[in-house]
Design a protein around this motif. Structure first.
Motif, short mmCIF file in Angstrom:
data_model
loop_
_atom_site.label_atom_id
_atom_site.label_comp_id
_atom_site.label_asym_id
_atom_site.label_seq_id
_atom_site.Cartn_x
_atom_site.Cartn_y
_atom_site.Cartn_z
N GLU A 40 -0.07 5.21 2.48
CA GLU A 40 -0.79 6.12 1.58
C GLU A 40 0.04 6.37 0.32
N HIS A 41 1.33 6.55 0.49
CA HIS A 41 2.22 6.76 -0.66
C HIS A 41 2.16 5.55 -1.60
N ALA A 42 2.17 4.36 -1.02
CA ALA A 42 2.08 3.15 -1.84
C ALA A 42 0.76 3.11 -2.61
N ASN A 67 3.58 5.98 4.60
CA ASN A 67 4.15 5.02 3.65
C ASN A 67 3.06 4.23 2.94
N TRP A 92 -1.08 5.70 -3.59
CA TRP A 92 -1.05 6.71 -4.64
C TRP A 92 -0.20 6.27 -5.83
N ASN A 93 0.85 5.50 -5.58
CA ASN A 93 1.76 5.07 -6.64
C ASN A 93 1.42 3.70 -7.23
N LEU A 94 0.42 3.05 -6.69
CA LEU A 94 0.14 1.67 -7.07
C LEU A 94 -0.16 1.51 -8.56
N ASP A 154 0.74 3.25 -11.15
CA ASP A 154 1.96 3.39 -11.93
C ASP A 154 2.87 2.18 -11.76
N ARG A 155 2.99 1.69 -10.53
CA ARG A 155 3.83 0.52 -10.27
C ARG A 155 3.28 -0.73 -10.97
N GLU A 169 1.55 -0.77 -13.70
CA GLU A 169 1.83 -0.60 -15.12
C GLU A 169 3.28 -0.97 -15.43
N GLN A 170 4.19 -0.51 -14.57
CA GLN A 170 5.61 -0.84 -14.77
C GLN A 170 5.85 -2.34 -14.62
#
Length: 122
Positions: free
Chosen positions: A71-73, A69, A75-77, A79-80, A82-83
């Motif tokens: 690591e997933h956060a 979880n 990797w997506n940070l 993009d998040r 930016e949103q």
């Protein structure tokens, strides 16, 4: 063994067969603190070797899940972020928006501190 999460505790439940009622009966044999689950000495005494191995397997799985979880956060940070920046640019000024902004700044400061300490950012 069965594991039941309840608020801040994970109950370790042993299921046995009750010959009188001809049904399965669950008995709580141990509890783990959800924030920092560890096998205590009392738990070692209450459980069989096979049950201890099952509890340790469950703990290992939970640790792995937390790592994935995180690591997933990571990797997506980007993009998040930016949103979130887009949302803050368009969000109406309100107490809730200000509260979220404060939480975002605090989280960013923690992340920045870790990145600087690890020499991953300036």
């Amino acid at each position: 063994m069965h594991f039941r999460a309840r608020n801040n505790v994970v109950q370790v439940i042993r299921t046995t067969y009750d010959a009188d009622t001809k049904k399965a009966k669950g008995t709580i044999v141990a509890r783990l603190v959800r924030a920092k689950p560890e096998i205590s000495e009392a738990m070692r005494q209450a459980l069989t070797a096979a049950e201890l191995a099952e509890v340790q397997g469950w703990l290992d799985g939970q640790n792995r899940l937390q790592q994935l979880n995180a690591e997933h956060a990571a990797w997506n940070l980007a993009d998040r972020l930016e949103q979130a920046a887009q949302w803050f640019a368009e969000a109406p000024d309100s107490d809730a928006t200000r509260q979220l902004a404060g939480q975002a700044v605090q989280g960013w400061q923690q992340l920045r501190s870790v990145l600087k300490r690890r020499k991953l950012a300036d």
